[in-house]
Design a protein around this motif. Sequence first.
Motif, PDB file in Angstrom:
ATOM      1  N   LEU A 151     107.177  75.793  59.868  1.00 23.46           N
ATOM      2  CA  LEU A 151     106.575  76.044  61.178  1.00 23.46           C
ATOM      3  C   LEU A 151     107.532  76.392  62.134  1.00 23.46           C
ATOM      4  O   LEU A 151     107.390  77.346  63.216  1.00 23.46           O
ATOM      5  CB  LEU A 151     105.377  75.379  61.556  1.00 23.46           C
ATOM      6  CG  LEU A 151     104.242  75.098  60.774  1.00 23.46           C
ATOM      7  CD1 LEU A 151     103.077  74.050  61.485  1.00 23.46           C
ATOM      8  CD2 LEU A 151     103.650  76.439  60.278  1.00 23.46           C
ATOM      9  N   LYS A 152     108.692  75.508  62.271  1.00 27.45           N
ATOM     10  CA  LYS A 152     109.637  75.717  63.299  1.00 27.45           C
ATOM     11  C   LYS A 152     111.220  75.931  62.690  1.00 27.45           C
ATOM     12  O   LYS A 152     111.314  75.455  61.665  1.00 27.45           O
ATOM     13  CB  LYS A 152     109.787  74.484  63.876  1.00 27.45           C
ATOM     14  CG  LYS A 152     108.262  73.971  64.955  1.00 27.45           C
ATOM     15  CD  LYS A 152     108.749  72.546  65.612  1.00 27.45           C
ATOM     16  CE  LYS A 152     107.393  72.272  66.325  1.00 27.45           C
ATOM     17  NZ  LYS A 152     107.562  70.791  66.802  1.00 27.45           N
ATOM     18  N   VAL A 153     111.685  76.969  63.230  1.00 30.65           N
ATOM     19  CA  VAL A 153     113.053  77.174  62.910  1.00 30.65           C
ATOM     20  C   VAL A 153     114.194  76.138  63.572  1.00 30.65           C
ATOM     21  O   VAL A 153     114.066  76.338  64.894  1.00 30.65           O
ATOM     22  CB  VAL A 153     113.364  78.552  63.265  1.00 30.65           C
ATOM     23  CG1 VAL A 153     115.010  78.853  62.693  1.00 30.65           C
ATOM     24  CG2 VAL A 153     112.514  79.651  62.486  1.00 30.65           C
ATOM     25  N   LYS A 154     114.718  75.333  62.787  1.00 34.29           N
ATOM     26  CA  LYS A 154     115.633  74.248  63.410  1.00 34.29           C
ATOM     27  C   LYS A 154     117.100  74.527  63.119  1.00 34.29           C
ATOM     28  O   LYS A 154     117.249  75.111  61.912  1.00 34.29           O
ATOM     29  CB  LYS A 154     115.228  72.860  62.915  1.00 34.29           C
ATOM     30  CG  LYS A 154     113.946  72.424  63.410  1.00 34.29           C
ATOM     31  CD  LYS A 154     113.515  71.097  63.270  1.00 34.29           C
ATOM     32  CE  LYS A 154     112.136  70.473  63.870  1.00 34.29           C
ATOM     33  NZ  LYS A 154     111.990  69.135  63.753  1.00 34.29           N
ATOM     34  N   THR A 155     117.990  74.210  63.760  1.00 39.29           N
ATOM     35  CA  THR A 155     119.422  74.428  63.198  1.00 39.29           C
ATOM     36  C   THR A 155     119.784  73.195  62.385  1.00 39.29           C
ATOM     37  O   THR A 155     118.908  72.264  62.386  1.00 39.29           O
ATOM     38  CB  THR A 155     120.155  74.218  64.678  1.00 39.29           C
ATOM     39  OG1 THR A 155     119.982  72.909  65.332  1.00 39.29           O
ATOM     40  CG2 THR A 155     119.874  75.230  65.956  1.00 39.29           C
ATOM     41  N   VAL A 156     120.913  73.421  62.071  1.00 30.77           N
ATOM     42  CA  VAL A 156     121.325  72.527  60.770  1.00 30.77           C
ATOM     43  C   VAL A 156     121.626  71.010  61.431  1.00 30.77           C
ATOM     44  O   VAL A 156     121.037  69.974  60.899  1.00 30.77           O
ATOM     45  CB  VAL A 156     122.888  72.784  60.432  1.00 30.77           C
ATOM     46  CG1 VAL A 156     123.197  71.778  59.336  1.00 30.77           C
ATOM     47  CG2 VAL A 156     122.729  73.923  59.343  1.00 30.77           C
ATOM     48  N   GLN A 194     119.842  69.696  64.171  1.00 32.50           N
ATOM     49  CA  GLN A 194     118.446  69.382  64.297  1.00 32.50           C
ATOM     50  C   GLN A 194     117.938  68.725  62.921  1.00 32.50           C
ATOM     51  O   GLN A 194     117.206  67.840  63.010  1.00 32.50           O
ATOM     52  CB  GLN A 194     117.494  70.495  64.866  1.00 32.50           C
ATOM     53  CG  GLN A 194     117.885  70.796  66.400  1.00 32.50           C
ATOM     54  CD  GLN A 194     116.969  71.978  66.966  1.00 32.50           C
ATOM     55  OE1 GLN A 194     116.822  72.763  66.085  1.00 32.50           O
ATOM     56  NE2 GLN A 194     116.613  71.801  68.133  1.00 32.50           N
ATOM     57  N   LYS A 195     118.110  69.506  61.812  1.00 33.28           N
ATOM     58  CA  LYS A 195     117.757  68.946  60.691  1.00 33.28           C
ATOM     59  C   LYS A 195     118.393  67.780  60.351  1.00 33.28           C
ATOM     60  O   LYS A 195     117.629  66.888  59.890  1.00 33.28           O
ATOM     61  CB  LYS A 195     117.835  69.997  59.574  1.00 33.28           C
ATOM     62  CG  LYS A 195     117.070  71.254  59.755  1.00 33.28           C
ATOM     63  CD  LYS A 195     117.418  72.339  58.572  1.00 33.28           C
ATOM     64  CE  LYS A 195     116.644  73.466  58.831  1.00 33.28           C
ATOM     65  NZ  LYS A 195     116.930  74.632  57.835  1.00 33.28           N
ATOM     66  N   VAL A 196     119.786  67.704  60.525  1.00 34.27           N
ATOM     67  CA  VAL A 196     120.379  66.250  59.987  1.00 34.27           C
ATOM     68  C   VAL A 196     120.026  65.137  61.130  1.00 34.27           C
ATOM     69  O   VAL A 196     119.641  63.928  60.492  1.00 34.27           O
ATOM     70  CB  VAL A 196     121.766  66.484  60.538  1.00 34.27           C
ATOM     71  CG1 VAL A 196     122.846  65.158  60.235  1.00 34.27           C
ATOM     72  CG2 VAL A 196     122.329  67.594  59.360  1.00 34.27           C
ATOM     73  N   TYR A 197     119.902  65.365  62.420  1.00 33.34           N
ATOM     74  CA  TYR A 197     119.017  64.475  63.290  1.00 33.34           C
ATOM     75  C   TYR A 197     117.850  63.935  62.732  1.00 33.34           C
ATOM     76  O   TYR A 197     117.540  62.772  62.505  1.00 33.34           O
ATOM     77  CB  TYR A 197     118.990  64.785  64.630  1.00 33.34           C
ATOM     78  CG  TYR A 197     120.304  64.601  65.577  1.00 33.34           C
ATOM     79  CD1 TYR A 197     120.792  63.617  65.415  1.00 33.34           C
ATOM     80  CD2 TYR A 197     121.084  65.588  66.482  1.00 33.34           C
ATOM     81  CE1 TYR A 197     122.052  63.193  66.477  1.00 33.34           C
ATOM     82  CE2 TYR A 197     121.956  65.642  67.047  1.00 33.34           C
ATOM     83  CZ  TYR A 197     122.797  64.113  67.111  1.00 33.34           C
ATOM     84  OH  TYR A 197     123.690  64.054  67.817  1.00 33.34           O
ATOM     85  N   ASP A 198     116.989  65.049  62.373  1.00 35.47           N
ATOM     86  CA  ASP A 198     115.721  64.520  62.097  1.00 35.47           C
ATOM     87  C   ASP A 198     115.416  63.731  60.844  1.00 35.47           C
ATOM     88  O   ASP A 198     114.718  62.804  60.413  1.00 35.47           O
ATOM     89  CB  ASP A 198     114.587  65.901  61.786  1.00 35.47           C
ATOM     90  CG  ASP A 198     114.288  66.501  63.263  1.00 35.47           C
ATOM     91  OD1 ASP A 198     114.617  65.679  64.286  1.00 35.47           O
ATOM     92  OD2 ASP A 198     113.681  67.277  63.144  1.00 35.47           O
ATOM     93  N   THR A 199     116.602  64.208  59.605  1.00 36.42           N
ATOM     94  CA  THR A 199     116.487  63.610  58.532  1.00 36.42           C
ATOM     95  C   THR A 199     117.020  62.414  58.559  1.00 36.42           C
ATOM     96  O   THR A 199     116.565  61.297  57.754  1.00 36.42           O
ATOM     97  CB  THR A 199     117.376  64.262  57.549  1.00 36.42           C
ATOM     98  OG1 THR A 199     116.966  65.732  57.296  1.00 36.42           O
ATOM     99  CG2 THR A 199     117.473  63.688  56.131  1.00 36.42           C
ATOM    100  N   ILE A 200     118.105  61.988  59.365  1.00 32.94           N
ATOM    101  CA  ILE A 200     118.474  60.600  59.915  1.00 32.94           C
ATOM    102  C   ILE A 200     117.405  59.729  60.334  1.00 32.94           C
ATOM    103  O   ILE A 200     117.252  58.541  59.953  1.00 32.94           O
ATOM    104  CB  ILE A 200     119.711  60.598  60.302  1.00 32.94           C
ATOM    105  CG1 ILE A 200     120.928  61.377  59.910  1.00 32.94           C
ATOM    106  CG2 ILE A 200     120.206  59.272  60.936  1.00 32.94           C
ATOM    107  CD1 ILE A 200     122.074  61.509  60.625  1.00 32.94           C
TER     108      ILE A 200
END
Length: 248
Positions: free
Chosen positions: A30-35, A37-43
């Motif tokens: 639903l949201k386009v995230k930068t790499v 942001q994806k790394v932060y969220d995954t961690i």
Amino acid sequence: MNYPLLKPKYYLSLIKDLLNFIRCPYSNPLKVKTVKQKVYDTIGLFFIKICFSISIASLLQFIYEPKNLTSINMSERFGPFVLVLVAGVILPLYEEITFRLSLKFKPTYLAVTSGTFIYYILTKAIFKSRISLVDDTFLYRISIGILFMIITYTIIRREKVKKLIDRFWKENFRFIYYLSCVSFAWLHIFNFELSIINGLLLPIITLPQLFSATIAGYTRIAFGFKYPLFTHMATNILFTLLSFIPLD
């Protein structure tokens, strides 16, 4: 500088996004995230998962803690380095392909997942063997899995079949996501002794795996396949290394 992983509100927002996805799963981000942001969220989700897993494991110690026969068997068969390689890299890759790769439908993804899943069922339910064990049944298991993979791909790559399955995937993604989570968790019952009490307590003793599957499915859809894969590997490597620490 902005360090979201140090902020409690950040983890609350991650939990909120996860719960919203679990309540209403969607097949496309639903949201386009930068790499970044994806790394932060995954961690962040990795930390949440570890805290939950440790809490549940600690609670189960006071209630009921079945022996993990798979872990014991692997510890007896492999040395430390090979154990980390198998448990921390090979098995997570296999499980992510089997349970998460085809959450996004593509003929290749579904064919590979079908083949690896058949290998899993043959190994655990039919031949009563181990995923990583190369025994006298391995050639049969791997051959049938590859054959099933080829047949599946040959069928679903046809344009009419592909469009039909693609539409089914989009219309029934909620069911597919829930099924992937439950099947991933409950098939871990083969890690334990197949007894009546373990069967009755199946939803409880596989609760950590169910929670992991909900997060992995979410990150697979929202971020991409490599994110739940790396998280799965990091989790298994961490707990494998902790198992080397003597408790006596």
